[in-house]
Design a protein around this motif. Structure first.
Motif, PDB file in Angstrom:
ATOM      1  N   MET A   1     -17.392 -13.468  78.827  1.00  0.00           N
ATOM      2  CA  MET A   1     -17.114 -12.874  80.129  1.00  0.00           C
ATOM      3  C   MET A   1     -15.615 -12.875  80.439  1.00  0.00           C
ATOM      4  N   GLY A   2     -14.821 -12.558  79.445  1.00  0.00           N
ATOM      5  CA  GLY A   2     -13.382 -12.432  79.665  1.00  0.00           C
ATOM      6  C   GLY A   2     -13.061 -11.168  80.440  1.00  0.00           C
ATOM      7  N   PRO A   3     -11.787 -10.960  80.760  1.00  0.00           N
ATOM      8  CA  PRO A   3     -11.388  -9.770  81.517  1.00  0.00           C
ATOM      9  C   PRO A   3     -11.653  -8.484  80.735  1.00  0.00           C
ATOM     10  N   PHE A   4     -11.743  -7.392  81.478  1.00  0.00           N
ATOM     11  CA  PHE A   4     -12.048  -6.085  80.876  1.00  0.00           C
ATOM     12  C   PHE A   4     -11.061  -5.741  79.767  1.00  0.00           C
ATOM     13  N   SER A   5      -9.779  -6.001  80.004  1.00  0.00           N
ATOM     14  CA  SER A   5      -8.736  -5.637  79.043  1.00  0.00           C
ATOM     15  C   SER A   5      -8.835  -6.420  77.738  1.00  0.00           C
ATOM     16  N   HIS A   6      -9.522  -7.581  77.747  1.00  0.00           N
ATOM     17  CA  HIS A   6      -9.651  -8.392  76.543  1.00  0.00           C
ATOM     18  C   HIS A   6     -10.928  -8.075  75.767  1.00  0.00           C
TER      19      HIS A   6
END
Length: 536
Positions: free
Chosen positions: A370-375
């Motif tokens: 559940m990391g950030p969208f960009s990752h």
């Protein structure tokens, strides 16, 4: 009696940038007209049919995340079982369909399948229960079963090595483009037709899918050509067109239909290294495509009940289309490179893509889910890089199995059958709905399978190379044992009124590839002899 027109065969090397862009730029005007007709019928209607088929296939996922789950109470692993139901129908119909295809004209059998799945796609709009969905999806899968391998088989019966990769790539691009249409279509329907005429948005998706599909299926009956070995002159293809097609396929070593199916021949297919390796490659292919399916669930997982949504329904449907767009563009780039600068070699880009796939799947497994969208999102978007090699794999199979139309049809069906056999259980074990998007074990398995793919493709390339060398040695040995063949024939050295060009080695020409050389082993033609006894 009028003299017969000479046969026109692709023979101009693709050295120009125009020829690499589109192969017909380097052929004669007559063959260019023929290829235009072929592309305008087979390629156009085949791609349209594929587009509709895969819109239907992806619509069930879009419908699920857009209200169907809640309306029909689809909880637990019921979504997976609906997918499996379609897959079982698809598996059951595979081999029978391709057996039929080698005996029933393609312009009849393929549209029949299209109309069948159209009718039952309409019926999906009225499904009232989980059980109804299971039954309808099974029948839709049964009708769709033969379409994909049938089109690849027909394309492999018309195009040579210089042309086939690009056409396969265009056809397969529909598989990537379809979810893009479906995603935006579902978003538009949800916003514009939800509740109209008493139907919720996800039901309208199946209605519109059927409305689009039906006229394409009817038109395909009039436009899709049969294979060169079975086709008859019609309002599109003249007898001369068919003569050109048969000559082209003869030069490419592609044999027409006609061999009987017997237990012995089928056992021969089952023991052929080509059939076995390509079937094994496709059998494990679902591991390479499943990681991308987690993207839509990853987006939906950000929305927590009782809190403002992080992603809207439209965004959940639309963002995954970035992955489909990448796959389409990347796949088309690879087939153009393979047909053009790589001169028909399939394995370099296939191996490179699977190496990159290992890296992507490993990163999906070791980075926070559940990391950030960009990752996280970019990894999902490019995760289908390995499975985007389907058109090149199918082209390679058709080229290696050129001497038997029936074996090509059997192998295409076997490849697809075992692929979907694995598709039926891989999601239930490694990518379960109840675990989505936390499917780290599945991503690890996908990385391992990408490594296995590298081994299988490398083995295929080595065996194909050894087979070509063996064939060359056999031909040379036959020539050496032929009486009077010890002295190469040169102009002015003809014997018995015959000119025998034993080893005319020249740069490779499209459609007659053998390790970069064209070996005209027995080009024998009568010589006109002057009164002096010397040939003219």
């Amino acid at each position: 009696m009028a003299s017969k027109a000479p046969s026109i065969i692709s023979s101009t090397p693709s050295h120009s940038w125009r020829g690499w862009l589109w192969d017909s730029a380097d052929v004669s005007a007559e063959e260019r007209r023929f290829l235009f007709k072929l592309d305008a019928t087979l390629l156009t209607f085949g791609t349209l049919g594929m587009l509709i088929k895969w819109i239907d296939t992806s619509n069930i996922t879009n419908a699920f995340v857009s209200g169907m789950k809640e309306d029909l109470g689809l909880y637990g692993n019921q979504y997976n079982y609906i997918i499996v139901s379609w897959t079982v129908g698809y598996i059951v119909g595979q081999l029978p369909s391709n057996f039929i295809l080698t005996r029933v004209p393609a312009h009849i059998w393929i549209p029949f399948q299209e109309i069948g799945w159209t009718v039952f796609t309409f019926a999906l709009a009225g499904a009232k229960s989980y059980r109804a969905l299971l039954g309808l999806r099974f029948v839709v899968g049964l009708f769709e079963a033969g379409y994909w391998p049938a089109l690849y088989y027909v394309l492999g019966s018309w195009y040579n090595k210089r042309e086939l990769g690009k056409r396969n790539g265009i056809l397969q691009s529909a598989v990537s483009i379809a979810p893009i249409f479906s995603g935006f279509l579902q978003a538009g329907i949800y916003n514009g037709l939800n509740g109209h005429a008493g139907l919720v948005g996800w039901r309208w998706l199946f209605v519109i899918n059927g409305v689009i599909s039906l006229p394409i299926a009817v038109a395909a009956y009039f436009f899709l050509p049969d294979t060169p070995g079975t086709a008859k002159p019609n309002w599109v293809f003249t007898e001369r067109d068919l003569e050109i097609a048969r000559n082209r396929m003869a030069q490419a070593g592609r044999k027409p239909e006609g061999k009987p199916y017997t237990v012995k021949t089928i056992l021969g297919y089952l023991t052929s290294w080509k059939t076995l390796l390509f079937t094994l490659i496709f059998m494990i292919q679902p591991f390479g495509s499943q990681p991308f399916t987690a993207f839509v669930f990853w987006l939906k997982a950000h929305n927590i009940k009782g809190k403002p949504p992080v992603y809207t329904v439209a965004q959940i449907n639309e963002y995954p289309t970035l992955g489909n767009a990448f796959t389409a563009v990347y796949s088309l780039t690879c087939v153009w490179l393979s047909d053009g600068p790589l001169r028909g070699r399939r394995w370099p880009v296939i191996l490179f893509s699977n190496l990159v796939a290992i890296i992507i799947f490993t990163l999906l497994a070791i980075t926070p889910v559940m990391g950030p969208f960009s990752h996280r999102a970019p990894l999902y978007i490019v995760s289908s890089i390995g499975s985007s090699m389907v058109p090149l794999t199918m082209a390679w199979m058709a080229e290696l199995i050129s001497d038997s139309a029936e074996q090509r049809a059997f192998t295409a069906a076997a490849m697809n059958t075992f692929q979907y056999t694995f598709t039926a259980w891989v999601p239930l074990v490694w990518f379960q709905q109840i675990h989505q998007p936390y499917v780290t074990p599945g991503n690890r398995a996908a990385a391992v399978i990408a490594g296995v793919n590298i081994i299988l493709f490398s083995t295929t390339a080595l065996l194909a190379h050894w087979e070509k060398l063996s064939r060359k040695r056999k031909n040379l040995n036959q020539l050496a044992s032929t009486p009077g063949s010890s002295e190469p024939q040169t102009p002015g050295n003809e014997k018995n009124g015959l000119s025998v060009d034993l080893l005319a080695v020249q740069p490779q020409t499209p459609g007659n590839e053998k390790d970069g050389l064209s070996v005209d082993l027995l080009a024998v033609q009568p010589q006109t002899v002057q009164a002096s006894g010397r040939p003219i």
